[in-house]
Design an enzyme around this catalytic site. Structure first.
Site, mmCIF file in Angstrom:
data_model
loop_
_atom_site.group_PDB
_atom_site.id
_atom_site.type_symbol
_atom_site.label_atom_id
_atom_site.label_comp_id
_atom_site.label_asym_id
_atom_site.label_seq_id
_atom_site.Cartn_x
_atom_site.Cartn_y
_atom_site.Cartn_z
ATOM 1 N N ASP A 77 -4.682 2.909 -2.661
ATOM 2 C CA ASP A 77 -5.810 3.263 -1.776
ATOM 3 C C ASP A 77 -6.443 4.578 -2.189
ATOM 4 O O ASP A 77 -5.937 5.639 -1.871
ATOM 5 C CB ASP A 77 -5.308 3.367 -0.323
ATOM 6 C CG ASP A 77 -5.090 2.011 0.292
ATOM 7 O OD1 ASP A 77 -4.026 1.790 0.888
ATOM 8 O OD2 ASP A 77 -5.997 1.154 0.164
ATOM 9 N N HIS A 99 -7.831 -0.164 -4.777
ATOM 10 C CA HIS A 99 -8.845 -0.302 -3.716
ATOM 11 C C HIS A 99 -9.653 0.985 -3.654
ATOM 12 O O HIS A 99 -9.160 1.995 -3.158
ATOM 13 C CB HIS A 99 -8.105 -0.569 -2.385
ATOM 14 C CG HIS A 99 -9.000 -0.687 -1.212
ATOM 15 N ND1 HIS A 99 -8.518 -0.648 0.094
ATOM 16 C CD2 HIS A 99 -10.329 -0.871 -1.103
ATOM 17 C CE1 HIS A 99 -9.532 -0.793 0.936
ATOM 18 N NE2 HIS A 99 -10.634 -0.929 0.230
ATOM 19 N N MET A 158 -12.125 3.222 -2.097
ATOM 20 C CA MET A 158 -12.910 3.536 -0.897
ATOM 21 C C MET A 158 -13.681 4.814 -1.229
ATOM 22 O O MET A 158 -13.385 5.911 -0.743
ATOM 23 C CB MET A 158 -11.983 3.734 0.315
ATOM 24 C CG MET A 158 -11.414 2.426 0.824
ATOM 25 S SD MET A 158 -9.967 2.643 1.851
ATOM 26 C CE MET A 158 -8.699 2.763 0.582
ATOM 27 N N HIS A 174 -0.694 -1.786 -4.134
ATOM 28 C CA HIS A 174 -2.056 -1.548 -3.642
ATOM 29 C C HIS A 174 -2.318 -0.051 -3.611
ATOM 30 O O HIS A 174 -1.617 0.698 -2.933
ATOM 31 C CB HIS A 174 -2.190 -2.136 -2.226
ATOM 32 C CG HIS A 174 -3.556 -2.056 -1.633
ATOM 33 N ND1 HIS A 174 -4.568 -2.941 -1.956
ATOM 34 C CD2 HIS A 174 -4.073 -1.202 -0.728
ATOM 35 C CE1 HIS A 174 -5.649 -2.626 -1.267
ATOM 36 N NE2 HIS A 174 -5.380 -1.580 -0.516
ATOM 37 N N SER A 191 0.844 -1.202 0.000
ATOM 38 C CA SER A 191 0.000 0.000 0.000
ATOM 39 C C SER A 191 0.879 1.250 0.000
ATOM 40 O O SER A 191 1.705 1.443 0.892
ATOM 41 C CB SER A 191 -0.898 0.022 1.252
ATOM 42 O OG SER A 191 -1.424 1.333 1.418
ATOM 43 N N MET A 247 -11.327 -6.071 5.189
ATOM 44 C CA MET A 247 -10.690 -4.979 5.934
ATOM 45 C C MET A 247 -10.464 -5.425 7.368
ATOM 46 O O MET A 247 -11.401 -5.834 8.051
ATOM 47 C CB MET A 247 -11.556 -3.729 5.913
ATOM 48 C CG MET A 247 -11.734 -3.081 4.551
ATOM 49 S SD MET A 247 -10.182 -2.759 3.713
ATOM 50 C CE MET A 247 -9.437 -1.551 4.809
ATOM 51 N N ASP A 250 -6.533 -6.479 4.603
ATOM 52 C CA ASP A 250 -5.999 -5.127 4.495
ATOM 53 C C ASP A 250 -6.117 -4.330 5.787
ATOM 54 O O ASP A 250 -7.222 -3.999 6.219
ATOM 55 C CB ASP A 250 -6.797 -4.410 3.371
ATOM 56 C CG ASP A 250 -6.220 -3.086 3.000
ATOM 57 O OD1 ASP A 250 -6.818 -2.397 2.152
ATOM 58 O OD2 ASP A 250 -5.154 -2.728 3.537
#
Ligand code: DX5
Ligand code: ZN
Length: 212
Positions: free
Chosen positions: A32, A63, A65, A30, A6, A134, A172
């Site tokens: 975010d 990912h 969000m 990764h 990440s 998560m 994660d």
């Protein structure tokens, strides 16, 4: 254990420079993406992903969000995502978003927050390439691992073995050399942020995780 790095907690002005000794040794990058609505934080958009794609060779595990993933799938596909994972709690029709991602030839994943059960995504499992559990409340790196996520990855592995599903099981949040031991028997990969990005001995720590 395979590692998805990440890049959230880095100095964006020299993200690549600060990660260069491990960025090509991890299994996935990764990304975010946070919109300040679905989570109380804002990170980066498709342009950052696109610029990192120019220099990072490993597959991109994006990912999202964000509250309305359906509005941004094309942008994150064009930015170079290999996997696009969105949240089942977002304001969207999950089956439509899965189809939207797959129609672009990209692999589709669903993520569940700590309070969301595996039950909530059972009906999507046959169509998924990744499930992201998560183990922290989404929004920030550097948080502590939540143990209730262990039962979820156990359950997802059981379902995968029982029904022959093909999704990768990913986890994660708060993953380090200690917490990785709890989940490594059940997951296909794990997202690691601050345990690696904030360390001076990044390569040693990465090798430690790979051996688990
Ligand atoms: C949190 C992000 C995670 C986080 C992981 O919302 O989805 O990927 O950056 O960072 P660590 O490993 O520091 O918990
Ligand atoms: Zn993440």
């Amino acid at each position: 254990m395979k590692v998805s790095l990440s890049v959230l907690n880095v100095d964006y002005m020299n993200a690549y420079e600060s990660l260069k000794d491990i960025v090509d040794l991890v299994d996935y990058e990764h990304l975010d993406v946070m919109d300040g609505e679905f989570v109380p934080n804002i990170s980066f958009g498709p342009d950052f992903v696109k610029s990192l794609k120019k220099v990072a060779k490993r597959p991109f595990d994006t990912h999202l969000m964000i509250m309305h993933p359906q509005n941004y799938i094309d942008k994150f596909v064009d930015a170079g995502s290999d996997y696009i994972t969105f949240h089942v709690e977002a304001d969207c029709n999950p089956m439509d978003v899965i189809n939207q991602i797959k129609a672009k030839g990209v692999k589709a994943g669903i993520s569940i927050k700590p309070k969301t059960s595996v039950e909530k995504i059972k009906k999507y499992l046959p169509y998924l390439d990744m499930v992201l559990v998560m183990s922290v409340e989404p929004g920030f790196g550097g948080q502590s691992f939540m143990e209730n996520s262990i039962d979820k990855v156990k359950e997802l592995k059981k379902l995968k073995d029982e029904f022959g599903y093909s999704y990768l099981i990913n986890i994660d949040g708060g993953i380090n050399n200690e917490t990785a031991k709890f989940i490594s028997p059940y997951v296909d990969l794990a997202v690691v942020g601050s345990y690696l990005t904030k360390a001076n001995d990044k390569l040693d720590r990465l090798n430690l995780l790979k051996k688990l």
